[in-house]
Design a protein around this motif. Structure first.
Motif, PDB file in Angstrom:
ATOM      1  N   PRO A   1       0.832  -1.276  -0.111  1.00 30.22           N
ATOM      2  CA  PRO A   1      -0.095  -0.420   0.627  1.00 30.22           C
ATOM      3  C   PRO A   1       0.616   1.103   0.072  1.00 30.22           C
ATOM      4  O   PRO A   1       0.465   2.448  -0.165  1.00 30.22           O
ATOM      5  CB  PRO A   1      -0.841   0.075   1.462  1.00 30.22           C
ATOM      6  N   VAL A   2       1.949   1.402   0.838  1.00 24.93           N
ATOM      7  CA  VAL A   2       2.772   2.598   0.745  1.00 24.93           C
ATOM      8  C   VAL A   2       4.376   2.278  -0.335  1.00 24.93           C
ATOM      9  O   VAL A   2       4.940   1.025  -0.468  1.00 24.93           O
ATOM     10  CB  VAL A   2       2.949   2.742   2.303  1.00 24.93           C
ATOM     11  N   ALA A   3       4.772   4.022  -1.404  1.00 25.35           N
ATOM     12  CA  ALA A   3       5.441   2.735  -1.696  1.00 25.35           C
ATOM     13  C   ALA A   3       6.349   4.392  -1.247  1.00 25.35           C
ATOM     14  O   ALA A   3       5.826   5.625  -0.793  1.00 25.35           O
ATOM     15  CB  ALA A   3       5.767   2.902  -3.430  1.00 25.35           C
ATOM     16  N   LEU A   4       7.972   4.038  -1.305  1.00 26.21           N
ATOM     17  CA  LEU A   4       9.062   5.034  -1.307  1.00 26.21           C
ATOM     18  C   LEU A   4      10.098   5.245  -1.945  1.00 26.21           C
ATOM     19  O   LEU A   4      10.570   3.629  -2.157  1.00 26.21           O
ATOM     20  CB  LEU A   4       9.361   4.300   0.276  1.00 26.21           C
ATOM     21  N   ARG A   5      10.503   6.536  -2.055  1.00 27.20           N
ATOM     22  CA  ARG A   5      11.282   6.510  -3.034  1.00 27.20           C
ATOM     23  C   ARG A   5      12.132   8.219  -3.029  1.00 27.20           C
ATOM     24  O   ARG A   5      12.270   8.730  -2.245  1.00 27.20           O
ATOM     25  CB  ARG A   5      10.885   7.456  -4.640  1.00 27.20           C
ATOM     26  N   GLY A   6      13.970   7.217  -2.778  1.00 31.08           N
ATOM     27  CA  GLY A   6      15.106   8.176  -2.481  1.00 31.08           C
ATOM     28  C   GLY A   6      16.056   7.556  -2.746  1.00 31.08           C
ATOM     29  O   GLY A   6      16.405   6.607  -3.726  1.00 31.08           O
ATOM     30  N   ALA A   7      17.230   8.289  -1.734  1.00 28.03           N
ATOM     31  CA  ALA A   7      18.737   8.305  -1.731  1.00 28.03           C
ATOM     32  C   ALA A   7      19.056   7.061  -1.021  1.00 28.03           C
ATOM     33  O   ALA A   7      18.241   6.964   0.473  1.00 28.03           O
ATOM     34  CB  ALA A   7      19.272   9.649  -1.270  1.00 28.03           C
ATOM     35  N   PHE A   8      19.315   6.182  -2.220  1.00 25.69           N
ATOM     36  CA  PHE A   8      19.601   4.865  -0.986  1.00 25.69           C
ATOM     37  C   PHE A   8      21.665   4.813  -0.497  1.00 25.69           C
ATOM     38  O   PHE A   8      21.958   4.716  -2.544  1.00 25.69           O
ATOM     39  CB  PHE A   8      18.620   4.082  -1.574  1.00 25.69           C
ATOM     40  N   ALA A   9      21.159   4.713   0.601  1.00 25.86           N
ATOM     41  CA  ALA A   9      23.290   4.866   0.264  1.00 25.86           C
ATOM     42  C   ALA A   9      24.028   2.696  -0.881  1.00 25.86           C
ATOM     43  O   ALA A   9      23.694   2.261  -0.097  1.00 25.86           O
ATOM     44  CB  ALA A   9      24.057   4.747   1.769  1.00 25.86           C
ATOM     45  N   ILE A  10      25.494   2.915  -1.100  1.00 25.08           N
ATOM     46  CA  ILE A  10      25.794   1.624  -1.152  1.00 25.08           C
ATOM     47  C   ILE A  10      26.465   1.274  -0.060  1.00 25.08           C
ATOM     48  O   ILE A  10      27.265   1.768   0.222  1.00 25.08           O
ATOM     49  CB  ILE A  10      27.047   2.463  -2.277  1.00 25.08           C
ATOM     50  N   ASP A  11      25.738  -0.050   0.401  1.00 25.99           N
ATOM     51  CA  ASP A  11      26.099  -0.440   1.270  1.00 25.99           C
ATOM     52  C   ASP A  11      27.334  -1.888   1.543  1.00 25.99           C
ATOM     53  O   ASP A  11      26.139  -2.623   1.087  1.00 25.99           O
ATOM     54  CB  ASP A  11      24.126  -0.523   2.202  1.00 25.99           C
ATOM     55  N   THR A  12      27.937  -1.858   1.857  1.00 21.35           N
ATOM     56  CA  THR A  12      28.837  -2.898   1.573  1.00 21.35           C
ATOM     57  C   THR A  12      29.346  -3.964   2.652  1.00 21.35           C
ATOM     58  O   THR A  12      29.542  -4.428   3.218  1.00 21.35           O
ATOM     59  CB  THR A  12      30.165  -3.195   1.160  1.00 21.35           C
ATOM     60  N   ALA A  13      27.791  -3.631   3.681  1.00 27.80           N
ATOM     61  CA  ALA A  13      28.072  -4.625   5.141  1.00 27.80           C
ATOM     62  C   ALA A  13      27.079  -4.674   5.451  1.00 27.80           C
ATOM     63  O   ALA A  13      26.392  -4.755   7.222  1.00 27.80           O
ATOM     64  CB  ALA A  13      29.132  -3.263   6.611  1.00 27.80           C
ATOM     65  N   SER A  14      26.183  -5.534   4.905  1.00 27.60           N
ATOM     66  CA  SER A  14      24.685  -6.146   5.412  1.00 27.60           C
ATOM     67  C   SER A  14      24.245  -7.232   4.594  1.00 27.60           C
ATOM     68  O   SER A  14      24.299  -6.677   3.397  1.00 27.60           O
ATOM     69  CB  SER A  14      23.652  -4.674   5.676  1.00 27.60           C
ATOM     70  N   ARG A  15      23.336  -7.675   5.194  1.00 34.89           N
ATOM     71  CA  ARG A  15      23.441  -8.496   4.448  1.00 34.89           C
ATOM     72  C   ARG A  15      21.689  -8.059   3.949  1.00 34.89           C
ATOM     73  O   ARG A  15      21.780  -8.820   2.577  1.00 34.89           O
ATOM     74  CB  ARG A  15      22.558 -10.097   5.497  1.00 34.89           C
ATOM     75  N   ALA A  16      21.258  -7.546   4.253  1.00 35.43           N
ATOM     76  CA  ALA A  16      19.802  -6.874   3.317  1.00 35.43           C
ATOM     77  C   ALA A  16      20.219  -6.972   2.662  1.00 35.43           C
ATOM     78  O   ALA A  16      21.336  -5.763   1.996  1.00 35.43           O
ATOM     79  CB  ALA A  16      18.660  -6.269   4.964  1.00 35.43           C
ATOM     80  N   MET A  17      18.869  -6.879   1.473  1.00 32.46           N
ATOM     81  CA  MET A  17      18.848  -6.057   0.051  1.00 32.46           C
ATOM     82  C   MET A  17      18.569  -4.217   0.547  1.00 32.46           C
ATOM     83  O   MET A  17      18.901  -3.773  -0.307  1.00 32.46           O
ATOM     84  CB  MET A  17      17.865  -6.529  -1.223  1.00 32.46           C
ATOM     85  N   ALA A  18      17.676  -4.756   0.568  1.00 32.94           N
ATOM     86  CA  ALA A  18      17.604  -2.946   1.318  1.00 32.94           C
ATOM     87  C   ALA A  18      17.295  -2.797   3.038  1.00 32.94           C
ATOM     88  O   ALA A  18      16.444  -3.804   3.544  1.00 32.94           O
ATOM     89  CB  ALA A  18      15.755  -2.912   0.592  1.00 32.94           C
ATOM     90  N   ARG A  19      17.734  -1.486   3.125  1.00 30.51           N
ATOM     91  CA  ARG A  19      17.381  -1.305   4.962  1.00 30.51           C
ATOM     92  C   ARG A  19      17.128   0.199   4.589  1.00 30.51           C
ATOM     93  O   ARG A  19      16.989   1.560   4.187  1.00 30.51           O
ATOM     94  CB  ARG A  19      18.782  -1.184   5.939  1.00 30.51           C
ATOM     95  N   LEU A  20      15.676  -0.060   5.568  1.00 30.25           N
ATOM     96  CA  LEU A  20      15.382   1.660   5.562  1.00 30.25           C
ATOM     97  C   LEU A  20      15.430   2.327   6.919  1.00 30.25           C
ATOM     98  O   LEU A  20      15.013   1.491   7.523  1.00 30.25           O
ATOM     99  CB  LEU A  20      13.510   1.409   5.504  1.00 30.25           C
ATOM    100  N   SER A  21      15.482   4.105   6.447  1.00 33.56           N
ATOM    101  CA  SER A  21      15.967   3.754   7.805  1.00 33.56           C
ATOM    102  C   SER A  21      14.322   4.349   9.085  1.00 33.56           C
ATOM    103  O   SER A  21      13.876   4.502   8.126  1.00 33.56           O
ATOM    104  CB  SER A  21      16.251   6.018   7.165  1.00 33.56           C
ATOM    105  N   THR A  22      14.576   4.808  10.093  1.00 31.34           N
ATOM    106  CA  THR A  22      13.633   4.382  10.629  1.00 31.34           C
ATOM    107  C   THR A  22      13.332   6.033  10.970  1.00 31.34           C
ATOM    108  O   THR A  22      11.699   6.088  11.005  1.00 31.34           O
ATOM    109  CB  THR A  22      14.002   4.026  12.084  1.00 31.34           C
ATOM    110  N   ARG A  23      13.725   6.511  10.352  1.00 30.41           N
ATOM    111  CA  ARG A  23      12.898   8.113  10.074  1.00 30.41           C
ATOM    112  C   ARG A  23      11.544   7.805   8.641  1.00 30.41           C
ATOM    113  O   ARG A  23      10.540   9.103   8.876  1.00 30.41           O
ATOM    114  CB  ARG A  23      14.069   8.988   9.373  1.00 30.41           C
TER     115      ARG A  23
END
Length: 254
Positions: free
Chosen positions: A160-182
């Motif tokens: 139901p909710v979509a979010l678009r923005g600037a995503f950092a290039i993370d080379t230290a997390s297993r997840a494909m995507a991490r979302l800021s708690t903000r």
């Protein structure tokens, strides 16, 4: 997810300038790229994190060397790169070191890597700095610096909710995507410090118009203002990444 990045790949060949630094073998643990490095005189296994604004030294490592200051200027050496004076923060990295076979000495961040061409070859696990880049097939994504972090535009959706923005290039997390708690809140118990886990799922992730579904995900409370989330090793694994020295493009090759 391999097909998501494969769909972006173009046929081309690029050659970079002559090498100025070097390279080193790396390895994967808990979804993080780890490589040998030296901070001051403290050699050890350091996480290489393009989504970390600052270089960190594990407080346990610092205490073993008699260092009690919370921050100090030290030299940093990694993959042939020598940074003579870096403001290194001493921090409790027990959470980030959870699950590693051997202790993590610290984190090498963008304060050291900025201004240099960075290549991470996930398939063979090699870290190359200021080395020639060649790729017959690659996707080239525009990069924008946000508070010193290289980011690319991506969009995520939980239905139901979509979010678009600037995503950092993370080379230290297993997840494909991490979302800021903000930007997002956990609906259940979720350990934000456990970067070696990806317990949640997102309906979709879109990069460059290419869609991936049922994406392993997590939340992050350590991303600076203006950074919506990060794209982790679950996305980049089995590929080669090349961040150009000006941090204007990210090249992804098979």
């Amino acid at each position: 997810m391999r097909s998501c990045l494969a769909a972006l790949l173009l046929t081309t060949t690029i050659t970079a300038d002559a090498a100025r630094a070097g390279e080193t073998a790396c390895w994967f643990e808990n979804g993080a790229v780890v490589a040998p490095a030296v901070i001051g005189t403290m050699a050890g296994d350091y996480v290489i994190d393009l989504s970390a604004p600052r270089t960190l030294l594990h407080d346990t490592k610092a205490q073993m060397e008699g260092i009690l200051a919370p921050e100090l200027s030290l030299s940093v050496e990694v993959a042939g790169l020598k940074a003579p004076a870096v403001s290194v923060k001493v921090a409790d990295l027990d959470a980030r070191g959870a699950g590693f076979v051997t202790p993590i000495a610290g984190v090498i961040g963008m304060d050291v890597l900025s201004g240099h061409a960075i290549e991470i070859d996930f398939r063979h696990c090699r870290l190359r700095i200021d080395r020639p880049w060649r790729a017959r097939r690659q996707a080239v994504l525009p990069v924008t610096l946000v508070q010193g972090l290289p980011t690319i535009v991506a969009a995520v959706s939980d239905g139901p909710v979509a979010l678009r923005g600037a995503f950092a290039i993370d080379t230290a997390s297993r997840a494909m995507a991490r979302l800021s708690t903000r930007e997002a809140k956990a609906s259940g118990k979720l350990d934000l410090s456990a970067r070696h886990r990806a317990p949640a799922r997102l309906r979709a992730l879109s990069i460059g118009g290419v869609l991936a579904q049922n994406v392993p995900a997590s939340l992050a409370d350590d991303l600076p203002e203006g950074v919506t989330g990060s794209l982790g090793v679950g996305l980049w694994a089995r590929h080669r990444l090349h961040l150009d020295a000006r941090a204007t493009t990210l090249s992804v090759a098979p």
